[in-house]
Write a protein that holds these residues in place. Structure first.
Motif, PDB file in Angstrom:
ATOM      1  N   ASN A  14       0.808  -1.210   0.000  1.00 24.63           N
ATOM      2  CA  ASN A  14       0.000   0.000   0.000  1.00 24.63           C
ATOM      3  C   ASN A  14       0.846   1.267   0.000  1.00 24.63           C
ATOM      4  O   ASN A  14       0.369   2.338   0.349  1.00 24.63           O
ATOM      5  N   CYS A  15       2.114   1.146  -0.374  1.00 29.63           N
ATOM      6  CA  CYS A  15       3.031   2.287  -0.342  1.00 29.63           C
ATOM      7  C   CYS A  15       3.026   2.995  -1.699  1.00 29.63           C
ATOM      8  O   CYS A  15       3.355   2.390  -2.725  1.00 29.63           O
ATOM      9  N   ASP A  16       2.650   4.255  -1.699  1.00 29.95           N
ATOM     10  CA  ASP A  16       2.605   5.045  -2.934  1.00 29.95           C
ATOM     11  C   ASP A  16       4.014   5.548  -3.238  1.00 29.95           C
ATOM     12  O   ASP A  16       4.623   6.258  -2.449  1.00 29.95           O
ATOM     13  N   VAL A  17       4.544   5.191  -4.394  1.00 32.01           N
ATOM     14  CA  VAL A  17       5.912   5.569  -4.760  1.00 32.01           C
ATOM     15  C   VAL A  17       5.931   6.573  -5.902  1.00 32.01           C
ATOM     16  O   VAL A  17       6.986   6.824  -6.494  1.00 32.01           O
TER      17      VAL A  17
ATOM     18  N   VAL B 292      13.704   9.511  -8.863  1.00 27.82           N
ATOM     19  CA  VAL B 292      14.470   8.451  -9.513  1.00 27.82           C
ATOM     20  C   VAL B 292      15.446   9.066 -10.512  1.00 27.82           C
ATOM     21  O   VAL B 292      15.101   9.993 -11.258  1.00 27.82           O
ATOM     22  N   GLY B 293      16.684   8.537 -10.510  1.00 25.46           N
ATOM     23  CA  GLY B 293      17.682   9.008 -11.451  1.00 25.46           C
ATOM     24  C   GLY B 293      17.953   7.971 -12.520  1.00 25.46           C
ATOM     25  O   GLY B 293      18.282   6.818 -12.213  1.00 25.46           O
ATOM     26  N   VAL B 294      17.812   8.369 -13.780  1.00 24.09           N
ATOM     27  CA  VAL B 294      18.041   7.472 -14.914  1.00 24.09           C
ATOM     28  C   VAL B 294      18.860   8.216 -15.967  1.00 24.09           C
ATOM     29  O   VAL B 294      18.419   9.261 -16.472  1.00 24.09           O
ATOM     30  N   GLU B 295      20.039   7.679 -16.258  1.00 19.72           N
ATOM     31  CA  GLU B 295      20.900   8.231 -17.311  1.00 19.72           C
ATOM     32  C   GLU B 295      21.092   9.736 -17.169  1.00 19.72           C
ATOM     33  O   GLU B 295      20.965  10.500 -18.126  1.00 19.72           O
ATOM     34  N   GLY B 296      21.385  10.171 -15.941  1.00 25.69           N
ATOM     35  CA  GLY B 296      21.687  11.573 -15.709  1.00 25.69           C
ATOM     36  C   GLY B 296      20.485  12.466 -15.550  1.00 25.69           C
ATOM     37  O   GLY B 296      20.627  13.678 -15.377  1.00 25.69           O
ATOM     38  N   THR B 297      19.291  11.893 -15.596  1.00 28.95           N
ATOM     39  CA  THR B 297      18.061  12.676 -15.455  1.00 28.95           C
ATOM     40  C   THR B 297      17.353  12.287 -14.169  1.00 28.95           C
ATOM     41  O   THR B 297      17.243  11.104 -13.845  1.00 28.95           O
TER      42      THR B 297
ATOM     43  N   ASN C  13       5.663   4.960 -17.309  1.00 28.36           N
ATOM     44  CA  ASN C  13       5.325   4.434 -18.634  1.00 28.36           C
ATOM     45  C   ASN C  13       6.543   4.067 -19.462  1.00 28.36           C
ATOM     46  O   ASN C  13       6.415   3.478 -20.545  1.00 28.36           O
ATOM     47  N   ALA C  14       7.765   4.391 -18.979  1.00 31.25           N
ATOM     48  CA  ALA C  14       8.971   4.059 -19.722  1.00 31.25           C
ATOM     49  C   ALA C  14       9.386   2.608 -19.521  1.00 31.25           C
ATOM     50  O   ALA C  14      10.303   2.133 -20.202  1.00 31.25           O
ATOM     51  N   PHE C  15       8.703   1.898 -18.621  1.00 24.98           N
ATOM     52  CA  PHE C  15       9.053   0.514 -18.332  1.00 24.98           C
ATOM     53  C   PHE C  15       7.927  -0.418 -18.751  1.00 24.98           C
ATOM     54  O   PHE C  15       6.746  -0.047 -18.743  1.00 24.98           O
ATOM     55  N   GLY C  16       8.328  -1.647 -19.110  1.00 27.87           N
ATOM     56  CA  GLY C  16       7.344  -2.655 -19.418  1.00 27.87           C
ATOM     57  C   GLY C  16       6.688  -3.173 -18.148  1.00 27.87           C
ATOM     58  O   GLY C  16       7.105  -2.840 -17.035  1.00 27.87           O
ATOM     59  N   PRO C  17       5.678  -4.027 -18.275  1.00 24.86           N
ATOM     60  CA  PRO C  17       4.948  -4.521 -17.094  1.00 24.86           C
ATOM     61  C   PRO C  17       5.854  -5.208 -16.068  1.00 24.86           C
ATOM     62  O   PRO C  17       5.743  -4.937 -14.867  1.00 24.86           O
ATOM     63  N   GLU C  18       6.737  -6.080 -16.531  1.00 24.27           N
ATOM     64  CA  GLU C  18       7.606  -6.794 -15.584  1.00 24.27           C
ATOM     65  C   GLU C  18       8.614  -5.846 -14.933  1.00 24.27           C
ATOM     66  O   GLU C  18       8.849  -5.909 -13.724  1.00 24.27           O
ATOM     67  N   GLY C  19       9.227  -4.982 -15.743  1.00 26.29           N
ATOM     68  CA  GLY C  19      10.183  -4.019 -15.201  1.00 26.29           C
ATOM     69  C   GLY C  19       9.530  -3.058 -14.225  1.00 26.29           C
ATOM     70  O   GLY C  19      10.118  -2.693 -13.196  1.00 26.29           O
TER      71      GLY C  19
ATOM     72  N   TYR D 157       8.811  -4.910 -10.858  1.00 26.50           N
ATOM     73  CA  TYR D 157      10.039  -5.108 -10.076  1.00 26.50           C
ATOM     74  C   TYR D 157      10.493  -3.784  -9.457  1.00 26.50           C
ATOM     75  O   TYR D 157      10.821  -3.715  -8.259  1.00 26.50           O
ATOM     76  N   LEU D 158      10.517  -2.713 -10.275  1.00 29.06           N
ATOM     77  CA  LEU D 158      11.006  -1.433  -9.786  1.00 29.06           C
ATOM     78  C   LEU D 158      10.098  -0.875  -8.698  1.00 29.06           C
ATOM     79  O   LEU D 158      10.585  -0.336  -7.691  1.00 29.06           O
ATOM     80  N   GLU D 159       8.804  -1.021  -8.857  1.00 30.73           N
ATOM     81  CA  GLU D 159       7.885  -0.500  -7.846  1.00 30.73           C
ATOM     82  C   GLU D 159       8.058  -1.232  -6.515  1.00 30.73           C
ATOM     83  O   GLU D 159       7.973  -0.621  -5.449  1.00 30.73           O
TER      84      GLU D 159
END
Length: 624
Positions: free
Chosen positions: A568-571, A576-581, A590-596, A599-601
């Motif tokens: 129940n934790c809203d993230v 988040v840092g990705v490639e310098g951003t 939306n930049a990740f697929g369902p499985e990714g 896992y990340l969440e």
């Protein structure tokens, strides 16, 4: 997880999640249980963010951040702190400060301070030179001791005669009544125990006389007889009584006595009616270079009437030692590393191949904290915020190094290493007292700087209990992150190693024996701790172990209770840092697929629970 090695121009905290780590415990060494912690690797960290992490039970080892999983780890570790302005030193802590001061003044013999017999032998035998200790072991030394005693008696008689001459001279001048009968002045040698009770600066006092009190009493009796025979001059009698006080009389005697004593190598001063004789500091020999009376005669060494060397070799002169504390920003120093290596090998019995420059840099030099320069206002102390090494030097020799972090609310003590040759000074305890004093002093420059953090308190580990002797201390509740008085926490920890300290229901509904500890029992417990040498304990001994051990790949996932309710934790607001951003997760979802995404969440939910909602939205969670 991979991470960018770029610099951080925005000066924000950038961390990489290292997940759960299981290591060999540096405290209990249990083969069946392990130290379990959550880890983060920090590329950069603001002092405000690290302050926030400390207040949630985190610590750092170099650039590695770790937080014990309190419900699962073998030795639950509670963050401990005290408010510097409320600190009350124990008797042992006061003795530590005095011992160092005695050593700096030259009155403490380092060789004898290393033995437990120093205090007792000092009372049994003492030469006319300050702090000379001797234990006769042969007929020759017995003979020398008797000869020294005879010499002291001769000195006392000589001083008594000199005072008597001055008294008679003042009687002839009309300063004292001519018809009073006075005993011969008595001069006594000042014992070591008496010196300790006297005010600071009395260490060089050798002899004392109370003749002024005897003279005052005789004059008072004379004035009383005069009053009975003549009551017409009350004001004149009052002036006579004031002029015949012991204090005034002693001052009168000292004026003509002082030049006579200088020719003998002593100085004399009047103090509250007493006439005290002192040995000049520069002429007092160190105990290790004091020779017996017989040896002195053979060598032709000259002495004053106090027995002090006058024309002795240079090494026989007492030289007050210079003590310095230097505060430097964290960086590699070859001299510091040499001291650290010697300390680890001799005090902790580490293997030589384990104490390397690389491990030292990773443990005590590397830091992710972003330095904040002093601003000149009341928000930053003069040294700035960041990681520092406090060097302790005696006569220019490096004897100890304290590794600390100065943060907006506290000084956090990370580690201390010292020269094994100076173990008798208890530099571990002294450095803690000095660091507490540093916080007090710098509150004037930075009012928010109020606390002293001592690292982790581990109740189940006896050698780590000494930290509670710095009173009044508080422990951090591992669940609600509230600070609880140690006096309240201690009876709870006596019952079991892991306790939700802020749970008032434990105190209200629990076993009454759990919280019936009295203040007296707490004091006795801490007194026992005071008897241990804090220098024998590394402030954060587990840090290097955690940092150097690798986590196992086949460890099962932690239960949800270890991270809170992750489902129940809203993230969405986690940074988040990705490639310098750097973006909020909601803008990256939306930049990740369902499985990714799943896992990340899951990882972000655990991360948010261990660092807290506020820090998860300030620090950058780097994923590449």
């Amino acid at each position: 997880m991979a991470s960018s090695s770029r610099t951080n121009p925005r000066k924000e905290s950038v961390v990489v999640d290292c997940g759960r780590r299981r290591t060999t415990c540096g405290y209990c060494r249990s083969p069946r249980r392990s130290s379990i912690s959550h880890g983060l690797w920090a590329h950069s960290l603001t002092v405000d963010d690290y302050q926030g992490l400390l207040d949630r039970g985190w610590r750092r080892s170099g650039c590695f951040l770790y937080k014990p999983e309190m419900e699962r780890t073998c030795c639950p570790s509670y963050t401990i702190r005290l408010k510097a302005s409320d600190f009350v030193p124990s008797k042992e802590q006061v003795r530590v400060s005095r011992r160092l001061q005695r050593y700096l003044d030259g009155s403490l013999d380092a060789k004898r301070a290393n033995t437990s017999e120093d205090a007792t032998t000092s009372k049994k035998s003492e030469s006319c030179v300050r702090h000379k200790v001797s234990t006769p072991k042969s007929e020759e030394s017995l003979s020398a001791s008797k000869e020294e005693q005879n010499e002291v008696e001769n000195i006392l008689h000589h001083l008594s005669d000199q005072i008597n001459k001055i008294v008679q001279m003042l009687i002839e001048k009309g300063e004292f009544p001519s018809h009073i009968v006075l005993p011969k002045p008595l001069v006594r040698k000042v014992s070591q125990g008496k010196k300790k009770l006297l005010a600071s600066g009395s260490e060089d006092m050798l002899y004392s006389s109370n003749i002024a009190f005897q003279i005052a009493a005789s004059i008072k009796r004379t004035h009383s007889g005069d009053k009975n025979s003549n009551n017409s001059q009350p004001s004149q009698n009052g002036e006579k009584e004031n002029a015949s006080s012991p204090k005034i009389i002693a001052e009168k005697l000292v004026v003509p006595l002082d030049p006579m004593m200088k020719s003998s190598g002593l100085s004399v001063r009047a103090c509250n009616g007493h006439i005290n004789f002192y040995a000049p500091t520069e002429q007092v020999c160190q105990s290790e270079c004091v020779q017996s009376a017989e040896t002195s005669k053979k060598s032709g060494m000259k002495r004053d009437i106090g027995g002090n060397c006058l024309s002795s070799p240079q090494h026989c002169q007492v030289k007050k030692r210079k003590f310095e504390i230097r505060m430097n920003r964290s960086s590699f120093d070859p001299e510091e590393f040499a001291l650290y290596r010697r300390y680890q090998l001799k005090v902790h019995n580490d293997k030589p191949d384990h104490v390397t420059e690389t491990s030292y840099r990773r443990f005590l030099v590397d830091t992710p904290l972003l330095f904040v320069s002093p601003t000149g206002d009341s928000t930053v102390p003069p040294c700035g915020f960041g990681s520092f090494h406090q060097q302790y030097l005696i006569d220019g020799k490096l004897v100890a190094v304290g590794v600390i972090d100065v943060l907006p609310k506290c000084l956090s003590s990370k580690y201390l290493f010292w020269d094994p040759d100076f173990a008798f000074l208890s530099l571990g305890k002294y450095s803690a007292l000095q660091e507490i004093g540093w916080v007090k002093e710098n509150q004037a420059h930075c009012p928010s700087l109020q606390y002293y953090y001592l690292g982790y308190y581990i109740h189940s580990c006896n050698k780590m209990r000494y930290k509670a002797s710095y009173r009044p201390s508080e422990l951090l509740c591992p669940l609600r992150y509230q600070w609880v008085s140690f006096d309240i926490a201690r009876p709870l920890l006596d019952k079991r190693p892991y306790v939700v300290l802020s749970d008032s229901s434990i105190l209200k509904n629990g076993d009454s024996s759990l919280h019936q500890a009295t203040e007296d029992s707490t004091e006795r417990h801490l007194d026992d701790i005071d008897q241990e040498d804090a220098n024998d304990v590394r402030m954060d001994e587990d840090e290097q172990t955690v940092d150097s051990e690798e986590s196992s790949d086949d460890e099962p996932e932690l239960e949800a209770t270890a991270y809170g309710n992750v489902e129940n934790c809203d993230v969405s607001r986690v940074l988040v840092g990705v490639e310098g951003t750097c973006l909020r997760y909601r803008d990256l979802r939306n930049a990740f697929g369902p499985e990714g995404r799943q896992y990340l969440e899951t990882q972000l939910q655990k991360y948010k629970n261990v660092v807290g909602p506020e820090l998860s939205e300030r620090m950058v969670y780097s994923i590449g």
